[in-house]
Design a protein around this motif. Structure first.
Motif, PDB file in Angstrom:
ATOM      1  N   PHE A  84       0.836  -1.201   0.000  1.00  8.26           N
ATOM      2  CA  PHE A  84       0.000   0.000   0.000  1.00  8.26           C
ATOM      3  C   PHE A  84       0.872   1.252   0.000  1.00  8.26           C
ATOM      4  CE2 PHE A  84      -3.129  -3.016   1.578  1.00  8.26           C
ATOM      5  CZ  PHE A  84      -4.279  -2.585   0.954  1.00  8.26           C
ATOM      6  N   TYR A  85       0.597   2.135  -0.920  1.00  2.00           N
ATOM      7  CA  TYR A  85       1.207   3.466  -0.878  1.00  2.00           C
ATOM      8  C   TYR A  85       0.336   4.375  -1.741  1.00  2.00           C
ATOM      9  CZ  TYR A  85       4.711   6.845   0.268  1.00  2.00           C
ATOM     10  OH  TYR A  85       5.334   7.937   0.804  1.00  2.00           O
ATOM     11  N   PRO A  86       0.151   5.626  -1.339  1.00  2.00           N
ATOM     12  CA  PRO A  86      -0.812   6.471  -2.054  1.00  2.00           C
ATOM     13  C   PRO A  86      -0.485   6.671  -3.533  1.00  2.00           C
ATOM     14  CG  PRO A  86      -0.272   7.461   0.052  1.00  2.00           C
ATOM     15  CD  PRO A  86       0.652   6.281  -0.122  1.00  2.00           C
ATOM     16  N   ASP A  87       0.818   6.610  -3.899  1.00  2.00           N
ATOM     17  CA  ASP A  87       1.115   6.810  -5.315  1.00  2.00           C
ATOM     18  C   ASP A  87       1.175   5.491  -6.094  1.00  2.00           C
ATOM     19  OD1 ASP A  87       3.628   5.823  -4.724  1.00  2.00           O
ATOM     20  OD2 ASP A  87       4.552   7.794  -4.592  1.00  2.00           O
ATOM     21  N   LEU A  88       0.757   4.404  -5.436  1.00  2.24           N
ATOM     22  CA  LEU A  88       0.640   3.097  -6.104  1.00  2.24           C
ATOM     23  C   LEU A  88      -0.857   2.784  -6.213  1.00  2.24           C
ATOM     24  CD1 LEU A  88       2.400   0.653  -7.127  1.00  2.24           C
ATOM     25  CD2 LEU A  88       1.767  -0.435  -4.984  1.00  2.24           C
ATOM     26  N   PRO A  89      -1.493   3.198  -7.303  1.00  4.34           N
ATOM     27  CA  PRO A  89      -2.962   3.242  -7.326  1.00  4.34           C
ATOM     28  C   PRO A  89      -3.668   1.896  -7.159  1.00  4.34           C
ATOM     29  CG  PRO A  89      -2.012   4.360  -9.243  1.00  4.34           C
ATOM     30  CD  PRO A  89      -0.891   3.699  -8.532  1.00  4.34           C
ATOM     31  N   LYS A  90      -3.128   0.832  -7.689  1.00  2.00           N
ATOM     32  CA  LYS A  90      -3.827  -0.453  -7.592  1.00  2.00           C
ATOM     33  C   LYS A  90      -3.589  -1.137  -6.254  1.00  2.00           C
ATOM     34  CE  LYS A  90      -1.936  -2.261 -11.337  1.00  2.00           C
ATOM     35  NZ  LYS A  90      -1.166  -1.096 -11.811  1.00  2.00           N
ATOM     36  N   GLY A  91      -2.598  -0.628  -5.498  1.00  2.00           N
ATOM     37  CA  GLY A  91      -2.206  -1.352  -4.278  1.00  2.00           C
ATOM     38  C   GLY A  91      -1.274  -2.494  -4.633  1.00  2.00           C
ATOM     39  N   TYR A  92      -0.898  -2.586  -5.889  1.00  2.00           N
ATOM     40  CA  TYR A  92       0.151  -3.521  -6.307  1.00  2.00           C
ATOM     41  C   TYR A  92       0.813  -2.967  -7.554  1.00  2.00           C
ATOM     42  CZ  TYR A  92      -3.514  -5.294  -9.495  1.00  2.00           C
ATOM     43  OH  TYR A  92      -4.496  -5.405 -10.438  1.00  2.00           O
ATOM     44  N   GLN A  93       2.076  -3.368  -7.705  1.00  6.41           N
ATOM     45  CA  GLN A  93       2.823  -2.995  -8.899  1.00  6.41           C
ATOM     46  C   GLN A  93       2.902  -4.231  -9.781  1.00  6.41           C
ATOM     47  OE1 GLN A  93       7.043  -2.843  -8.338  1.00  6.41           O
ATOM     48  NE2 GLN A  93       7.384  -1.350  -9.951  1.00  6.41           N
ATOM     49  N   ILE A  94       2.641  -4.068 -11.069  1.00  9.25           N
ATOM     50  CA  ILE A  94       2.820  -5.211 -11.976  1.00  9.25           C
ATOM     51  C   ILE A  94       4.290  -5.247 -12.372  1.00  9.25           C
ATOM     52  CG2 ILE A  94       2.121  -6.355 -14.096  1.00  9.25           C
ATOM     53  CD1 ILE A  94      -0.505  -4.793 -13.977  1.00  9.25           C
ATOM     54  N   SER A  95       4.914  -6.388 -12.074  1.00  7.32           N
ATOM     55  CA  SER A  95       6.338  -6.562 -12.307  1.00  7.32           C
ATOM     56  C   SER A  95       6.543  -7.985 -12.814  1.00  7.32           C
ATOM     57  CB  SER A  95       7.067  -6.317 -10.988  1.00  7.32           C
ATOM     58  OG  SER A  95       8.461  -6.458 -11.150  1.00  7.32           O
ATOM     59  N   GLN A  96       7.780  -8.401 -12.911  1.00  8.91           N
ATOM     60  CA  GLN A  96       8.039  -9.806 -13.205  1.00  8.91           C
ATOM     61  C   GLN A  96       8.881 -10.329 -12.076  1.00  8.91           C
ATOM     62  OE1 GLN A  96       9.695  -9.528 -17.308  1.00  8.91           O
ATOM     63  NE2 GLN A  96       7.819 -10.567 -17.900  1.00  8.91           N
ATOM     64  N   PHE A  97       8.569 -11.533 -11.604  1.00 10.71           N
ATOM     65  CA  PHE A  97       9.243 -12.017 -10.408  1.00 10.71           C
ATOM     66  C   PHE A  97       9.996 -13.297 -10.729  1.00 10.71           C
ATOM     67  CE2 PHE A  97       8.714 -14.094  -6.072  1.00 10.71           C
ATOM     68  CZ  PHE A  97       9.724 -13.366  -5.490  1.00 10.71           C
ATOM     69  N   GLU A  98       9.298 -14.413 -10.768  1.00  8.95           N
ATOM     70  CA  GLU A  98      10.000 -15.685 -10.942  1.00  8.95           C
ATOM     71  C   GLU A  98      10.548 -15.873 -12.352  1.00  8.95           C
ATOM     72  OE1 GLU A  98       7.244 -18.476  -9.397  1.00  8.95           O
ATOM     73  OE2 GLU A  98       8.221 -18.526  -7.447  1.00  8.95           O
ATOM     74  N   LEU A  99       9.790 -15.458 -13.357  1.00  5.04           N
ATOM     75  CA  LEU A  99      10.246 -15.649 -14.739  1.00  5.04           C
ATOM     76  C   LEU A  99      10.359 -14.304 -15.447  1.00  5.04           C
ATOM     77  CD1 LEU A  99       8.367 -18.744 -16.243  1.00  5.04           C
ATOM     78  CD2 LEU A  99      10.825 -18.452 -15.977  1.00  5.04           C
ATOM     79  N   PRO A 100      11.555 -13.714 -15.481  1.00  4.68           N
ATOM     80  CA  PRO A 100      11.726 -12.419 -16.152  1.00  4.68           C
ATOM     81  C   PRO A 100      11.877 -12.598 -17.665  1.00  4.68           C
ATOM     82  CG  PRO A 100      13.819 -13.123 -15.245  1.00  4.68           C
ATOM     83  CD  PRO A 100      12.821 -14.209 -14.898  1.00  4.68           C
ATOM     84  N   ILE A 101      11.719 -11.534 -18.410  1.00  7.91           N
ATOM     85  CA  ILE A 101      11.816 -11.638 -19.866  1.00  7.91           C
ATOM     86  C   ILE A 101      13.258 -11.864 -20.326  1.00  7.91           C
ATOM     87  CG2 ILE A 101      11.790  -9.084 -20.073  1.00  7.91           C
ATOM     88  CD1 ILE A 101      10.413  -9.516 -22.810  1.00  7.91           C
ATOM     89  N   VAL A 102      14.224 -11.252 -19.625  1.00 13.48           N
ATOM     90  CA  VAL A 102      15.624 -11.386 -20.029  1.00 13.48           C
ATOM     91  C   VAL A 102      16.393 -12.150 -18.953  1.00 13.48           C
ATOM     92  CG1 VAL A 102      17.748 -10.143 -20.598  1.00 13.48           C
ATOM     93  CG2 VAL A 102      15.541  -9.245 -21.363  1.00 13.48           C
ATOM     94  N   GLY A 103      17.097 -13.180 -19.375  1.00 15.85           N
ATOM     95  CA  GLY A 103      17.892 -13.987 -18.441  1.00 15.85           C
ATOM     96  C   GLY A 103      19.342 -13.509 -18.393  1.00 15.85           C
ATOM     97  N   GLU A 104      20.260 -14.456 -18.169  1.00 20.53           N
ATOM     98  CA  GLU A 104      21.655 -14.088 -17.914  1.00 20.53           C
ATOM     99  C   GLU A 104      22.373 -13.553 -19.148  1.00 20.53           C
ATOM    100  OE1 GLU A 104      23.221 -17.664 -16.292  1.00 20.53           O
ATOM    101  OE2 GLU A 104      22.164 -17.417 -14.396  1.00 20.53           O
ATOM    102  N   GLY A 105      23.126 -12.475 -18.940  1.00 21.43           N
ATOM    103  CA  GLY A 105      23.918 -11.886 -20.010  1.00 21.43           C
ATOM    104  C   GLY A 105      25.171 -11.265 -19.428  1.00 21.43           C
ATOM    105  N   LYS A 106      25.854 -10.450 -20.210  1.00 25.25           N
ATOM    106  CA  LYS A 106      27.014  -9.766 -19.635  1.00 25.25           C
ATOM    107  C   LYS A 106      27.290  -8.445 -20.342  1.00 25.25           C
ATOM    108  CE  LYS A 106      30.632 -12.266 -22.137  1.00 25.25           C
ATOM    109  NZ  LYS A 106      30.704 -12.661 -23.258  1.00 25.25           N
TER     110      LYS A 106
END
Lengths: 477, 484
Positions: free
Chosen positions: A82-104
């Motif tokens: 919860f935070y007033p500038d986070l309107p949904k009460g959640y942020q949509i992010s990626q957690f367990e499976l991100p779009i980009v994996g290991e690189g350098k």
């Protein structure tokens, strides 16, 4: 006692898309508060997120640029708090499976390079802004930024000094602009770093407890914050204290870091897959299509400059750190100017002026066409390198000046006429018989002195290589 | 007008037997007369409804009407309708006026339908008796001491009492089918993803699905033609080609294979309800259907799985009601935390709070794997059960609810008993399958519904199977005596 410093960086890169990551609202900066807050940004009842595929393409470009694995399937998750500038009460992010994996990412270090491993990069939405003190006794909420697409790029703890951390941040900053996914504007928050710092006794393998410095938006602050934090951690441990895992803020005014919250107080974000969004599937074909839209990458360009243009590794690297610099260089040689001369003029003369004025190459008063005109006059031996520098200074102040006119007005035209130079040499030789003897008895210095005399006699306008050549001939005859 | 089907209403409007304005006024008058007792509607906007009707009459006069032009439909108060108060049955949204149309509402508007009003519902669609509404309990028109079921209880009461020719509902765990069963009419929960969720206030996003509630299967088919649409505003909306659900009505069901899951006829099923269901299945056999015994072995896990997944999603979906941007905000508070606490304490009812707490708990660090993740795995097993069953049969039949309607207050203080109301309906939400409830008889003057479950996107077939039953039975035509 000696200490190892261990640094990992998480960077929030704001992606250069027209619209937000899950809605059609504009992402432009600096507009009236909440004028870009659509129903989705405001999290009205019943509205749903729809993924902006431009943001996905940006992430793919980045993955390709750091030679990372692009995951065929990635999942959007909700990070709940919860935070007033986070309107949904959640942020949509990626957690367990991100779009980009290991690189350098390869960063210049000393005479060579060091690879910093990228652990992952994931897409997420930005929050809005809370402003305290603007409204009397109230907190203002501006949701223009809410839903702006971010790519969070996470490294392994591979950096071992503030200098390396800054080198990484700069390299990344250059790269994301190079591939066109971020405007790189650090003042506006388009590129922000969270820096994880820990220390351990030299030679030991167990990592120390880390503290995370949040939201650093300048390279100077990154360096100052790390320097302060490292000293603080070492002093704390040497005084018998223990480091608590925590999130800290850097205060640019005091130059100090200070804890925001410790791990015990940390939120439990209750991540779970967002049921409003299907898993993001990316095909091999799509990755190939995006690859075709990528510009030549800095590393590839550097190799080409070394192999095909014969530039030194250092020059090639310096010219390919930044897209605008590389573009300027390519434009210069596009005008028929030799690569080596172009590189020299950019890296020495132009960079020195840009640094003094603290401006980017894009803002240079001398554009590539003017500089090409000038260097062409060196190449065709109309003027000497030194004379060109004088004209360059003049152009810097008066960018509309004409090179030819300046050469005439400043009387810098080089003497390249054989008989004229021959006459000058003859006069000097007549007046310096002693030096001729010295030269003939093997004193090389005498030759240089004679050249100097000829140049002096020409008021610096004689073509030095011609003088050299002809003087040698005359002395040996 | 009271006993006409949607198709007949459409025909009479076209033939100008009456105008849309007259028809709309007729139902508005019925609402005015009966709503005090039934409490089926939260919001009526006579002026707006009549203005829509007048526009429809012009369209009809110009000969530009479609099948739905001029027909009034009651809308569950979970759908945002531009300019209409949209409460979701909660104090939290008591004064919330939606600034946009849900896709379902937009589809009805585009088809020329009239919004007759917003129907009562359990708060945020959480409940099986319509007793959790902030706007008061809804009554069952068959007996005012009984509940209409929930959460689409207002729509159910309105359709059963013919305060509206038809209504929309939403079904997360049975919220269309259980009230359809308890109030004696036809309700359909479509395949997940067939009807857009855009503008439908979210309870549990992976389970919520809107559907029609109307006297007959034919009415529901006509409604579904309007409601189903692929919508780019809903990422979970499936790109299924547009179908005409009316065309399959009339197909023969000779040789239809009806799967009877033994798990739906065990302990907890009222014996009189069981008898009615068995008689209904016998009726199908007379029509040439054959019976196949099937098993849905993981059925008993449906309720526990549902009460992990649905509250988990709800706890997150309902976080936006924080008093910051719209909706209820507590009057006095010391600081931000105090504002959050008081706003949500005062704005949500007990059942909503209970589910937010359960959901928050099952998603918490250390519990996620044991509850949420495990529940998702079992959810897959439940889907697999259905997939196997549909290799042996075309449609699955059983009861919609374990009993007929119960008395108001009877289960209000016993959440677990209340949750068992959805024991036969929840598994289809978990699997995303389409399912219906159709009137099949009465016990002690209260209606009982037969549940039909079909394979993915088999709505056309399912509606015809229901339609065939309704061609040879009269249960769906019964109207409660208490309401004239």
């Amino acid at each position: 006692m000696d200490w190892d410093i261990v640094i990992g960086i998480e960077t929030h890169v704001q992606l250069k898309t027209q619209t937000k990551i899950f809605s059609g609202a504009s992402t432009s900066y600096g507009n009236e508060a909440n004028s870009q807050a659509c129903l989705v940004s405001l999290a009205y009842p019943g509205v749903l997120p729809v993924l902006n595929h431009e943001a996905v393409n940006c992430a793919i470009k980045f993955g390709l640029a750091v030679k990372a694995k692009i995951n065929e399937k990635s999942i959007f998750a909700r990070k709940n708090y919860f935070y007033p500038d986070l309107p949904k009460g959640y942020q949509i992010s990626q957690f367990e499976l991100p779009i980009v994996g290991e690189g350098k990412l390869s960063i210049p270090m000393g005479d060579g390079y060091k690879d910093v491993r990228i652990l992952r990069a994931h897409l997420e939405e930005d929050a809005g802004k809370s402003s305290h003190g603007v409204l009397q006794g109230k907190t203002g909420i501006d949701l223009n930024r809410a839903g702006t697409p971010l790519l969070e790029i996470v490294t392994e703890p591979d950096m071992s000094s503030a200098a390396e951390a800054v080198a990484y941040a700069k390299k990344l900053h250059d790269l994301v602009q190079w591939i066109g996914i971020c405007d790189g504007n650090m003042q506006e928050g388009s590129f922000r770093c969270d820096v994880n710092v820990s220390v351990k006794k030299k030679g030991t393998t167990t990592l120390g407890t880390r503290r995370e410095i949040k939201n650093l938006n300048s390279f100077k602050f990154i360096k100052q914050a790390i320097d302060y934090e490292v000293n603080w951690q070492i002093e704390t441990i040497e005084d018998g204290g223990k480091i608590q895992q925590s999130t800290i803020l850097f205060n640019p005014e005091s130059g100090e870091t200070k804890a925001m919250r410790s791990k015990e107080e940390a939120n439990d974000y209750r991540y779970f897959p967002d049921p409003d969004l299907l898993p993001l599937a990316i095909t091999e074909q799509h990755i190939r299509n995006i690859k075709q839209t990528l510009p030549e990458l800095p590393g590839e360009m550097q190799d080409r400059f070394e192999k095909d243009l014969g530039l030194s590794s250092y020059d090639a690297s310096e010219l390919t750190n930044n897209k605008d610099v590389a573009d300027y260089f390519l434009s210069l040689i596009g005008q028929g100017i030799s690569a080596k001369l172009s590189a020299n003029w950019i890296l020495v003369n132009l960079f020195s002026k840009l640094n003094d004025a603290d401006i980017d190459i894009k803002e240079s008063p001398i554009n590539y066409e003017q500089l090409a005109n000038l260097i062409a006059k060196i190449e065709d031996q109309t003027i000497s390198n030194n004379a060109a520098k004088k004209i360059f200074e003049s152009l810097w102040v008066n960018p509309l000046g004409k090179v030819d006119a300046l050469i005439d007005a400043m009387g810098l035209k080089q003497i390249s006429n054989d008989s004229e130079i021959s006459g000058l040499i003859d006069n000097v030789l007549n007046d310096n018989t002693v030096m001729i003897e010295e030269y003939k008895s093997g004193k090389e210095k005498a030759f240089n002195a004679l050249v100097g005399q000829v140049m002096k006699a020409s008021k610096g306008k004689a073509n030095p290589s011609q003088v050299n050549e002809m003087l040698k001939k005359k002395l040996s005859s | 007008m009271l006993n006409l089907s949607l198709k007949q209403l459409s025909q009479q409007l076209r033939e100008k037997a009456f105008s849309s304005e007259e028809l709309t006024r007729f139902f508005l008058d019925r609402i005015k007369k009966h709503n005090d007792r039934l409490n089926a509607f939260i919001t009526i906007n006579e002026e707006e409804s009549l203005s829509m009707a007048k526009k429809a009459d012009i369209t009809i006069a110009n000969g530009n009407q479609s099948l739905f032009t001029g027909i009034p439909i009651a809308q569950k108060d979970i759908f945002c309708a531009d300019g209409w108060r949209t409460t979701c049955g909660s104090k939290m949204l008591e004064n919330f006026v939606a600034p946009y149309n849900a896709t379902v509402i937009q589809n009805f508007n585009d088809a020329g339908a009239i919004n007759l009003g917003k129907t009562n519902m359990d708060e945020f669609a959480m409940g099986s008796s319509n007793e959790t509404s902030y706007f008061g309990a809804v009554k069952n028109p068959w007996n005012l001491e009984y509940v209409p079921g929930g959460s689409s209880g207002g729509s159910a009461s309105a359709v059963a009492a013919r305060l509206a020719p038809a209504a929309t509902g939403t079904d997360t765990g049975g919220s269309i089918r259980q009230p359809a069963s308890l109030c004696g009419f036809t309700g359909l929960k479509p395949t997940y993803g067939l009807v857009s969720r855009y503008g439908m206030i979210a309870f549990a996003s992976s389970l919520d699905q809107a559907g029609p509630m109307a006297p007959s299967a034919e009415d529901c088919a006509m409604m579904l033609n309007v409601m189903a649409s692929h919508d780019i505003k809903d990422s979970t909306s499936l790109p299924h080609p547009k179908e005409d659900y009316m065309t399959s009505l009339g197909d023969s069901i000779d040789g239809l294979r009806i799967g009877i899951p033994k798990e739906f006829f065990g302990e907890g099923l009222d014996s009189e309800v069981q008898k009615i269901i068995e008689d209904a299945i016998l009726e199908y056999q007379k029509m040439g259907a054959e019976i196949v015994d099937i098993s849905l072995p993981n059925s008993e896990l449906a309720i526990p799985v549902y009460y992990v997944i649905a509250p988990a999603e709800a706890s997150s979906n309902l976080s936006r009601y924080d008093g910051v941007r719209y909706g209820y905000r507590t009057k006095e508070y010391d600081d931000l935390m105090d504002m959050y606490f008081k706003t949500r304490q005062e704005g949500f009812g007990d059942e909503v709070k209970r589910r937010i707490l359960i959901g928050t708990y099952v998603l918490s660090a250390g519990y996620y794997d044991a509850y949420y993740l495990k529940a998702q795995k079992i959810r897959q097993l439940i889907s697999n059960d259905f997939a196997q069953a549909f290799q042996k049969c075309d449609v699955i039949m059983g009861p919609s609810a374990p009993s007929a309607a119960f008395k108001a207050g009877e289960k209000k203080e016993d959440p677990l008993a209340m949750y068992l109301q959805d024991i036969y309906t929840i598994s289809t939400n978990l699997a995303g399958l389409p399912a219906m409830s159709i009137p099949a008889g009465f016990t002690k003057d209260l209606p009982v519904g037969l549940q039909l479950i079909g394979n993915y996107f088999s709505e056309g077939h399912l509606l015809n199977v229901a339609h065939q039953f309704q061609l040879s039975t009269e249960w769906h035509r019964k109207i409660p005596k208490e309401i004239d």
